[in-house]
Write a protein that holds these residues in place. Structure first.
Motif: not given
Ligand SMILES: [Zn+2]
Ligand SMILES: [Zn+2]
Length: 434
Positions: A120, A124, A170, A383, A386
């Protein structure tokens, strides 16, 4: 608008060796089917498509340098703002919890899923920042002229990292998280979200205005490569086909196999090395992990001390139950349908490359392009998990833990992305035309 290219002729070849500007015809060997073609000078905003497989050979832009410089400067500023400001705030049991772009990966690492955390952070934070920075560096270097080091490497790495920069994916994951939280806690959108949204718009605009061919030609003029004699050759003959540089698309002389590209110094191969074995190994790994990815929970929601783990499919049902039909469809397509379609597509393409077939090759080339582009959208679920894990940490009242299924699912996404990258669609045409 699309314009047709011309099949390359021997005279055209000779005239093309000394190209100077994007306004002249250029020789390109199609990256998807290996057909050598002459791309005529293009008017602004025009796409030159391959005669045989319809791949985009070149996209022209009115002013590729200044527009891209301005857009990437804006994107860099917005990404910097989005990375340090709050992207969301949640409130529950009288507490406020702000989340930043890196809060999700931190929560994943704290839950013991550090591999997911690395993925991640890479997709991102690192890939968006580095690819935007490298593009900005290239554009500033070209603007200032001679003497900027590492221009070839900067632009090559920008193009390699671009597919791994997933802010747009994302942000869709963010929306899914937002609608899932509605019933659990109160969530407010932070300023960082708008900065990231602006970054996404500017990145899409950059992709649309970037004429890579013009940039490589400008780099060639500003920073010519110095290679040892005989290390590389230009295309000056038609037989056999020229070798296309995988990085900058320069058509090189067939004797340059196992040598380096004279423009960007990438190692040249007639076809991607060990393409079929690598693709098969990666696709097989993805297929094996698809089972645990769908059976193990991807997250566990604790509400008033009651825990309920959910898998990818049960997450889709929950969205449907909450009346979020559009999001349910998006998550189903991205997380369930796309990996299956990718694996099936890879299987079909491998079969055709090994056994050979002479019909529907144009459609199979389109299938390859679809498989190579859609894979990253499967990251929506990762995402979303997360963001939820970062935001919802209110002890027994409301807490969300990521589950081990998410790790298997992320591995499926990464393996299938690598499989698509290793596959060489030219092998399907080779088998048919041999
Ligand atoms: Zn083609
Ligand atoms: Zn090259």
């Amino acid at each position: 608008m699309h314009v047709p290219t011309h099949p390359a002729s021997r005279t055209a070849y000779a005239g093309l060796v000394a190209r100077e500007s994007g306004r002249r015809p250029i020789l390109l060997s199609c990256h998807d089917c290996a057909l050598p073609q002459v791309v005529p000078p293009l008017r602004n905003g025009v796409i030159a498509a391959c005669l045989r497989c319809n791949a985009t050979l070149r996209r022209s832009s009115a002013d590729p340098m200044n527009i891209v410089l301005a857009l990437s400067l804006g994107a860099a500023v917005l990404l910097a703002v989005g990375s340090v400001t709050v992207i969301a705030v949640v409130q529950a049991i009288g507490q406020r919890r702000p989340a930043f772009l890196v809060s999700g990966p931190i929560a994943l690492a704290q839950s013991g899923l550090w591999e997911l955390s690395v993925l991640v952070v890479f997709t991102t934070v690192i890939a968006p920042a580095v690819s935007t920075g490298l593009l900005l560096y290239t554009m500033v270097g070209l603007r200032l002229g001679r003497g900027f080091p590492f221009l070839q490497g900067a632009f090559a790495w920008r193009n390699r990292l671009r597919p791994w920069s997933m802010i747009e994916v994302f942000l869709v994951g963010y929306f899914v998280a937002y609608s899932k939280l509605g019933a659990l806690v109160y969530m407010q959108i932070g300023a960082g979200f708008f900065a990231l949204f602006g970054f996404m718009i500017l990145t899409i605009a950059t992709d649309a205005s970037l004429d890579k061919q013009s940039v490589w030609e400008a780099i060639e003029r500003v920073a010519p490569m110095v290679l040892p004699p005989g290390a590389a050759a230009r295309a000056d003959t038609l037989q056999p086909e020229p070798i296309s540089c995988p990085t900058c698309a320069l058509a090189c002389h067939p004797s340059a196999a196992a040598a380096s590209c004279p423009r960007c110094s990438t190692k040249l191969h007639r076809r991607k090395p060990d393409s079929l074995a690598r693709t098969a190994a990666m696709a097989m790994s993805g297929l094996i992990l698809y089972a645990p990815a769908n059976t193990f929970p991807v997250l566990t929601v604790i509400k008033l001390n009651q825990g309920s783990p959910s898998t990818i499919l049960s997450g889709v049902w929950e969205l449907l139950g909450a009346g979020q039909v559009l999001l349910a469809v998006i998550v189903f397509l991205a997380s369930v349908a796309v990996p299956v379609l990718k694996l099936l597509g890879l299987g079909v393409m491998l079969f055709v490359a090994i056994r050979g077939r002479s019909t529907h090759l144009r459609q199979l080339s389109s299938l390859y392009r679809v498989v190579a582009t859609i894979g990253r959208w499967s990251m929506i679920d990762i995402f979303m998990e997360s963001i939820l894990a970062a935001l919802v940490q209110f002890g027994g009242a409301a807490t969300i833990y990521p589950g081990s299924g998410a790790l298997a699912f992320a591995a499926v996404v990464v393996f299938t992305m690598f499989a698509a990258e290793s596959f060489d669609p030219r092998l399907m045409w080779d088998k048919a035309t041999r």
